[in-house]
Write an enzyme that holds these catalytic residues in place. Structure first.
Site, PDB file in Angstrom:
ATOM      1  N   ARG A 302       0.139   5.252  -9.102  1.00  0.00           N
ATOM      2  CA  ARG A 302      -0.268   6.613  -8.627  1.00  0.00           C
ATOM      3  C   ARG A 302      -1.709   7.054  -8.679  1.00  0.00           C
ATOM      4  NH1 ARG A 302       5.557   9.822  -9.048  1.00  0.00           N
ATOM      5  NH2 ARG A 302       6.601   8.807  -7.361  1.00  0.00           N
ATOM      6  N   TYR A 438       3.043   4.753   0.218  1.00  0.00           N
ATOM      7  CA  TYR A 438       3.562   4.195  -0.955  1.00  0.00           C
ATOM      8  C   TYR A 438       3.267   4.620  -2.337  1.00  0.00           C
ATOM      9  CZ  TYR A 438      -0.746   1.037  -0.962  1.00  0.00           C
ATOM     10  OH  TYR A 438      -2.005   0.525  -0.983  1.00  0.00           O
ATOM     11  N   GLU A 439       4.108   4.340  -3.363  1.00  0.00           N
ATOM     12  CA  GLU A 439       4.217   4.905  -4.625  1.00  0.00           C
ATOM     13  C   GLU A 439       4.649   6.485  -4.506  1.00  0.00           C
ATOM     14  OE1 GLU A 439       4.374   2.775  -6.765  1.00  0.00           O
ATOM     15  OE2 GLU A 439       3.146   1.054  -5.920  1.00  0.00           O
ATOM     16  N   GLY A 440       5.625   6.616  -3.563  1.00  0.00           N
ATOM     17  CA  GLY A 440       6.049   8.097  -3.788  1.00  0.00           C
ATOM     18  C   GLY A 440       4.966   8.666  -2.612  1.00  0.00           C
TER      19      GLY A 440
END
Length: 580
Positions: A302, A438-440
């Site tokens: 992140r 992406y990545e949350g």
């Protein structure tokens, strides 16, 4: 346009002021990070990125990754460029010394990735995922797993991936169905047979690295439902023999590549594990504790995705500035001389360019401040580790949002030519658009901020950040006022707001706090330049800070009313009526 000039001066300023590299180098662990080495790394990776990766950016977009006869093919030049990257040691900058890394601060690894990503965002996703795999195995792997996998991951000969998402689960990782069956007999006794399908696996298969080390979430027999029943497994593309050599191929494959809006050179794979019942993996860490282990990797990712907002912002800004300098059109409004001028002279174009530059440098200041806190946490500071936890959603969400905004403004600066693919401005926008997802997703980042991070350290972690911003902004009243707005919202969330209210407020609040933090860090840069009598080195910095305080901060303050509006109005219309 393929030209890319590394922003080395601004990076070194952020490394010195925001990350506090001199303080980090005072610790024995990071003693090698002396000024000469730091400058050599920043300059060296900038030159490498501009010379070898930047020319492949357009090539990668046009050719893209392709799956042919079960093999993922990459665009021309990628294999040679990755080989040079590995041989020059860039992948090992912050890797553990005991496994062949240089053991330098994470801050400098961020510098490496920033330059590579500005040069070629799609390509840079390959080392980003490997860095995350190194983190996960270094923290949670057994001694044998570390010895087997880390040396090759650290030097870049092998790459790593993160396998979470499944077609039916999306962001709800607890709904995954991939399975892991214990093996009790034969040569693989003590290991597991992995079966299932994962989607959106970045660089899930390719031929650039000798082996690919997949970190896969799956369920053991009888595991609890939901996220409490997930375990983490290391699943290599090729089995690794006892002597470290590569054995037969594991039972896994890329069954297709996604057709995407951007990052075309990055193979986003649908991965199938165990089609023939012989996909072998090893448990990483404790049973049913896989999500906690994976979050070690995800937190790192992140930060690096937030870095991508800086990367695209820098590249789009450089291109827009060059175009605006060369594009002559119309006379300056009100000028006695009616001769056409470069569009950089027109007020609104100048506004757009300054906004691009300011948001990029603000996001960079936030990036290196976050990286510096991560490094202090590594050195043992619990307060810094907690501060980094709070900063991660700010950097990931706001950093990627402004990356998209900057790329969009870059298209606008080009006018009609920005909408034409040949100029390259559109590619930056297409590439940037994935980063808030992406990545949350950024909504998930904001939700994390107003739930887990709101209560972290009994609330002291978040409160301490806001207090430090207020204390450090005595000379900048608009910035102090924004920080106080954030404090008011925090008090409302804790004292009055329901969970729905907090979640409805999460995105505007996350933006406000990110802007306050970035503005504080930019002001620190301005003050450091002034105190050092070195204004000439960064002549645009005072104007950038003034623009941020005069224009970006007031916009963020305007979000307060939205943040405290509550959730009731979101549900006044029924779902049935809404979708009608």
């Amino acid at each position: 346009m393929s030209d890319f000039t590394p922003p080395t001066k601004d990076q070194l300023l952020a490394i010195r002021v925001n990350a506090g590299i001199e303080e980090l180098a005072a610790a024995e662990r990071f003693a090698a990070a002396e000024p000469e080495l730091v400058e050599a790394i920043a300059e060296g990776i900038g030159q490498f990125a501009a010379g070898e990766w930047a020319p492949l950016n357009r090539v990668g977009d046009l050719q893209g990754a392709k799956l042919e006869n079960g093999v993922v093919r990459l665009p021309d030049g990628f294999a040679e460029a990755y080989k040079d990257y590995v041989e020059q040691g860039w992948n090992a900058i912050a890797g553990p010394v005991e496994f062949g890394g240089q053991g330098l601060p994470f801050t400098l690894a961020c510098t490496v990735l920033e330059n590579l990503g500005s040069a070629n965002m799609a390509f840079t996703l390959l080392p980003i995922l490997s860095v995350g795999a190194i983190e996960a195995l270094a923290h949670h792997g057994s001694d044998a797993q570390k010895a087997t996998y880390l040396p090759k991951l650290v030097d870049g000969a092998w790459s790593g991936t993160m396998n979470l998402t499944e077609p039916q689960a999306g962001s709800d990782v607890g709904a995954l169905r991939s399975s892991a069956e214990p093996i009790t007999e034969g040569e693989h006794a003590g290991k597991y047979r992995i079966a299932g399908q994962k989607i959106y696996i970045t660089w899930g298969d390719h031929e650039l690295a000798e082996n690919i080390i997949h970190l896969v979430l799956a369920r053991l027999p009888g595991a609890p439902e939901g996220s409490r029943g997930i375990s983490l497994f290391v699943v290599p593309k090729y089995h690794v023999n006892a002597d470290g050599s590569l054995g037969e191929r594991n039972d896994l494959r890329a069954v297709s590549l996604e057709h995407k809006l951007g990052i075309n050179a990055s193979p986003t794979c649908v991965m199938s594990f165990g089609d023939n019942g012989e996909c072998i993996g090893e448990l990483v860490g404790a049973e049913n504790r896989g999500l906690a282990a994976m979050f070690t990797m995800m937190n790192n990712a992140r930060i690096n995705v937030g870095n991508q907002g800086v990367q695209i912002g820098e590249r789009a800004t450089q291109q827009a500035l060059a175009y605006a300098r060369d594009r002559v059109q119309s006379a300056r409004a009100g000028a006695a001389d009616r001769s056409p001028v470069a569009i950089i002279e027109h007020p609104d174009v100048r506004r757009m360019l300054l906004r691009m530059m300011t948001l990029t440098q603000g996001a960079r200041a936030l990036l290196y401040y976050t990286a510096g806190q991560v490094d202090r946490g590594t050195l043992g500071s619990a307060n810094s580790a907690a501060r980094a936890e709070v900063l991660v959603p700010l950097l990931k969400a706001w950093g990627t949002d402004v990356g998209v905004e900057i790329a969009s403004i870059g298209v606008q600066v080009h006018g009609g030519m920005g909408f034409i693919e040949e100029t390259g401005a559109a590619q930056h926008y297409r590439d940037a658009r994935i980063a808030p997802i992406y990545e949350g997703t950024n909504g998930i980042q904001s939700a994390d901020l107003v739930t887990r991070k709101l209560a972290l350290e009994g609330g002291a972690a978040l409160d301490g950040l806001i207090e430090d911003i207020i204390a450090g902004s005595a000379a900048d009243p608009t910035l102090a006022a924004l920080a106080q707005d954030c404090a008011d919202i925090v008090a409302w969330m804790r004292d009055t707001a329901s969970l729905d209210d907090r979640l409805a407020a999460s995105v505007p609040f996350c933006t406000m706090l990110a802007v306050a933090t970035a503005g504080w860090q930019l002001a620190r840069q301005r003050d450091a330049i002034a105190a050092g009598g070195n204004d000439g080195a960064m002549p645009t910095k005072p104007a950038v800070v003034e623009f941020f305080l005069d224009r970006i901060v007031p916009e963020a303050r305007g979000l307060k009313a939205s943040a405290v509006a509550g959730a009731a109005s979101l549900y006044e219309v029924s779902t049935a009526a809404l979708v009608g």
